[in-house]
Design an enzyme around this catalytic site. Sequence first.
Site, PDB file in Angstrom:
ATOM      1  N   LYS A 125     -46.146   0.176   5.441  1.00 25.72           N
ATOM      2  CA  LYS A 125     -45.519   0.123   4.115  1.00 25.72           C
ATOM      3  C   LYS A 125     -44.070  -0.261   4.292  1.00 25.72           C
ATOM      4  O   LYS A 125     -43.475  -0.023   5.343  1.00 25.72           O
ATOM      5  CB  LYS A 125     -45.590   1.506   3.448  1.00 25.72           C
ATOM      6  N   ASP A 165     -46.101  -3.641  -4.523  1.00 24.79           N
ATOM      7  CA  ASP A 165     -46.176  -2.229  -4.934  1.00 24.79           C
ATOM      8  C   ASP A 165     -45.200  -2.141  -6.107  1.00 24.79           C
ATOM      9  O   ASP A 165     -44.911  -3.174  -6.747  1.00 24.79           O
ATOM     10  CB  ASP A 165     -45.800  -1.291  -3.772  1.00 24.79           C
TER      11      ASP A 165
HETATM   12  P1  NDP Z   1     -45.257  -1.637 -11.230  1.00 22.42           P
HETATM   13  O1  NDP Z   1     -43.857  -1.803 -10.777  1.00 22.42           O
HETATM   14  O2  NDP Z   1     -46.007  -2.811 -11.727  1.00 22.42           O
HETATM   15  O3  NDP Z   1     -45.325  -0.523 -12.371  1.00 22.42           O
HETATM   16  C1  NDP Z   1     -44.852   0.773 -12.173  1.00 22.42           C
HETATM   17  C2  NDP Z   1     -44.905   1.519 -13.501  1.00 22.42           C
HETATM   18  O4  NDP Z   1     -44.614   2.886 -13.240  1.00 22.42           O
HETATM   19  C3  NDP Z   1     -43.852   1.033 -14.482  1.00 22.42           C
HETATM   20  O5  NDP Z   1     -44.336   1.190 -15.798  1.00 22.42           O
HETATM   21  C4  NDP Z   1     -42.678   1.976 -14.205  1.00 22.42           C
HETATM   22  O6  NDP Z   1     -41.807   2.159 -15.328  1.00 22.42           O
HETATM   23  C5  NDP Z   1     -43.406   3.265 -13.902  1.00 22.42           C
HETATM   24  N1  NDP Z   1     -42.606   4.082 -13.000  1.00 22.42           N
HETATM   25  C6  NDP Z   1     -42.169   3.741 -11.759  1.00 22.42           C
HETATM   26  N2  NDP Z   1     -41.423   4.722 -11.239  1.00 22.42           N
HETATM   27  C7  NDP Z   1     -41.390   5.690 -12.157  1.00 22.42           C
HETATM   28  C8  NDP Z   1     -40.788   6.959 -12.211  1.00 22.42           C
HETATM   29  N3  NDP Z   1     -40.057   7.420 -11.185  1.00 22.42           N
HETATM   30  N4  NDP Z   1     -40.982   7.707 -13.345  1.00 22.42           N
HETATM   31  C9  NDP Z   1     -41.726   7.233 -14.382  1.00 22.42           C
HETATM   32  N5  NDP Z   1     -42.311   6.030 -14.390  1.00 22.42           N
HETATM   33  C10 NDP Z   1     -42.155   5.282 -13.296  1.00 22.42           C
HETATM   34  O7  NDP Z   1     -46.023  -0.947 -10.007  1.00 22.42           O
HETATM   35  P2  NDP Z   1     -47.594  -0.821  -9.741  1.00 22.42           P
HETATM   36  O8  NDP Z   1     -48.326  -0.756 -11.018  1.00 22.42           O
HETATM   37  O9  NDP Z   1     -47.956  -1.847  -8.735  1.00 22.42           O
HETATM   38  O10 NDP Z   1     -47.667   0.589  -8.996  1.00 22.42           O
HETATM   39  C11 NDP Z   1     -47.930   1.816  -9.684  1.00 22.42           C
HETATM   40  C12 NDP Z   1     -48.466   2.846  -8.716  1.00 22.42           C
HETATM   41  O11 NDP Z   1     -49.678   2.354  -8.124  1.00 22.42           O
HETATM   42  C13 NDP Z   1     -47.547   3.168  -7.521  1.00 22.42           C
HETATM   43  O12 NDP Z   1     -47.725   4.524  -7.167  1.00 22.42           O
HETATM   44  C14 NDP Z   1     -48.103   2.285  -6.399  1.00 22.42           C
HETATM   45  O13 NDP Z   1     -47.789   2.804  -5.127  1.00 22.42           O
HETATM   46  C15 NDP Z   1     -49.594   2.394  -6.694  1.00 22.42           C
HETATM   47  N6  NDP Z   1     -50.445   1.348  -6.149  1.00 22.42           N
HETATM   48  C16 NDP Z   1     -50.212   0.028  -6.401  1.00 22.42           C
HETATM   49  C17 NDP Z   1     -51.054  -0.943  -5.898  1.00 22.42           C
HETATM   50  C18 NDP Z   1     -50.903  -2.382  -6.219  1.00 22.42           C
HETATM   51  O14 NDP Z   1     -51.782  -3.175  -5.844  1.00 22.42           O
HETATM   52  N7  NDP Z   1     -49.859  -2.816  -6.912  1.00 22.42           N
HETATM   53  C19 NDP Z   1     -52.179  -0.577  -5.022  1.00 22.42           C
HETATM   54  C20 NDP Z   1     -52.394   0.839  -4.884  1.00 22.42           C
HETATM   55  C21 NDP Z   1     -51.541   1.754  -5.420  1.00 22.42           C
HETATM   56  P3  NDP Z   1     -40.696   1.049 -15.717  1.00 22.42           P
HETATM   57  O15 NDP Z   1     -41.493  -0.072 -16.304  1.00 22.42           O
HETATM   58  O16 NDP Z   1     -39.819   1.744 -16.696  1.00 22.42           O
HETATM   59  O17 NDP Z   1     -40.022   0.666 -14.457  1.00 22.42           O
HETATM   60  O1  2IT Z   2     -50.635   1.162  -2.120  1.00 27.41           O
HETATM   61  C1  2IT Z   2     -51.314   0.136  -1.919  1.00 27.41           C
HETATM   62  O2  2IT Z   2     -52.472   0.195  -1.500  1.00 27.41           O
HETATM   63  C2  2IT Z   2     -50.688  -1.155  -2.235  1.00 27.41           C
HETATM   64  N1  2IT Z   2     -49.575  -1.185  -2.736  1.00 27.41           N
HETATM   65  C3  2IT Z   2     -51.420  -2.428  -1.932  1.00 27.41           C
HETATM   66  C4  2IT Z   2     -51.378  -2.747  -0.464  1.00 27.41           C
HETATM   67  C5  2IT Z   2     -51.906  -4.106  -0.074  1.00 27.41           C
HETATM   68  O3  2IT Z   2     -51.668  -4.491   1.077  1.00 27.41           O
HETATM   69  O4  2IT Z   2     -52.532  -4.790  -0.885  1.00 27.41           O
END
Ligand code: NDP
Ligand code: 2IT
Length: 450
Positions: A125, A165
């Site tokens: 990561k 992420d």
């Molecule tokens: P994005 O940046 O697309 O979206 C994140 C969302 O969460 C936004 O709406 C953001 O609000 C909100 N957010 C972030 N930090 C905070 C906080 N401290 N308090 C409240 N709201 C918060 O990220 P992702 O959708 O990609 O990721 C979301 C989660 O999913 C994370 O935990 C990530 O690790 C996990 N994840 C992501 C994967 C991926 O493929 N992208 C894969 C597996 C897990 P705002 O819009 O106001 O910034």
């Molecule tokens: O938390 C996760 O699994 C991710 N942000 C995606 C990782 C990846 O390599 O696609």
Amino acid sequence: MAYVSRTLQNLRESFPAQTEFYQAVEEVLETLQPLLDQNPRYEEQNILQRIIEPERQITFRVTWVDDNNTIQVNRGYRVQFNSALGPYKGGLRFHPTVNASIIKFLGFEQIFKNALTGLAIGGGKGGSNFDPHGRSTMEIMRFCQSFMTELRRHVGPTTDVPAGDIGVGTREIAYMFGQYKRLTKRFEGVLTGKGLLWGGSAGREAATGHGCVYFAENMLQDRGESLEGKDCLVSGAGNVALHTVEKLYALGAKPITVSDSRGTLYHTEGVDLPLVRALKSQPNGSLEGYLDDHADAEYTPIDAYPDDGHAVWRYPGYAAFPSATQNELTRADAEALVENGCQCIAEGANMPCEAEAVHFLQETDIAYGPGKAANAGGVAVSQLEMAQNARMQAWSREKVDERLQGIMQEIYQRASDTAEEFGVPGNLVVGGNIAGFRRVADAMIEQGAV
Ligand code: NDP
Ligand code: 2IT
């Protein structure tokens, strides 16, 4: 002292400030005792101490020039945690809260999540404390270029393959890919989540959210239930949350909430997805503007529960999909969900439930899908992107979706069968952790003391 408590105590003493990392390690280690009892070789081979120590950690300076010609400095990270099963694989997070503890917790979780997919990917990561909110496109581009100028020394298609992420989506991956190519003269699959025109996989962007809903359906199917016609609570309004909302609608469910770092939106009619997308696509876009179009919706600012909990989990819903960030669901939230009749929680985010909430949920009969299992669809399709890149092929969206559905079902089955094997049927925390750990630990033992 027993092996698990000794290892945890050492870790706490070594890194007293790394609370999120400690939380993630404790959550895994506290479920492993039955496996360790059955297999003394894990202790003989000192696997616990080896597995909680990253193989390599890189921290670097990221210097860039903002639109006012001011020189800005951020900190970059890549933690190459474990390569027993394949090249390091895991996302990059750009958020002001990023520090060593956050990246290590995410890297640690990634090891077991990736193992659970059954695919050949190790765990890593990275990211930066850079805050993309309010930055111009040119600033984002310059930051990404500077970040990759250092990162490129450490990554490669068979070494370490980052993805997105929080704060890193297709646009950021594109800028980093462009810079990697310029510096190395190599057009290769060094990142996943790429654009479809230049090596990306159909379905990668949607895979985490869609996969999480498939996972929930798998859990429910085993109980003779389904999401169809049910009210669902979703937190977050980013990649994972909005693709979760999309798939819930596709399966006939009704998502009634989304949230972001400023507040929670509740709409009993079902959230208007195109409107939420439009609001969030503006720089610094707020969900509050939703009320201009839908006066019957409700908006609650983020600090409504300053002591304990979040508005989004206080609405009644059949299933909950925490999809924003770590520790966004407290024990009080979990109690409120159960009290309001919630039957299913599938974690789109990484470690969204506080430790106390995880403990509480395991004592209930709710279908609880921990992130390492439920949100593995994103990284799984990343691996499919690597496979397509290696063969110079591009699969159809239908083929990728079919593979994703199959992988999510296999993950569920693996976690569920392992829970049964260890006498805790239905406990996917224990089943998922043991199944993931066993695969990595056995590979480490076979590869010797490295
Ligand atoms: P994005 O940046 O697309 O979206 C994140 C969302 O969460 C936004 O709406 C953001 O609000 C909100 N957010 C972030 N930090 C905070 C906080 N401290 N308090 C409240 N709201 C918060 O990220 P992702 O959708 O990609 O990721 C979301 C989660 O999913 C994370 O935990 C990530 O690790 C996990 N994840 C992501 C994967 C991926 O493929 N992208 C894969 C597996 C897990 P705002 O819009 O106001 O910034
Ligand atoms: O938390 C996760 O699994 C991710 N942000 C995606 C990782 C990846 O390599 O696609």
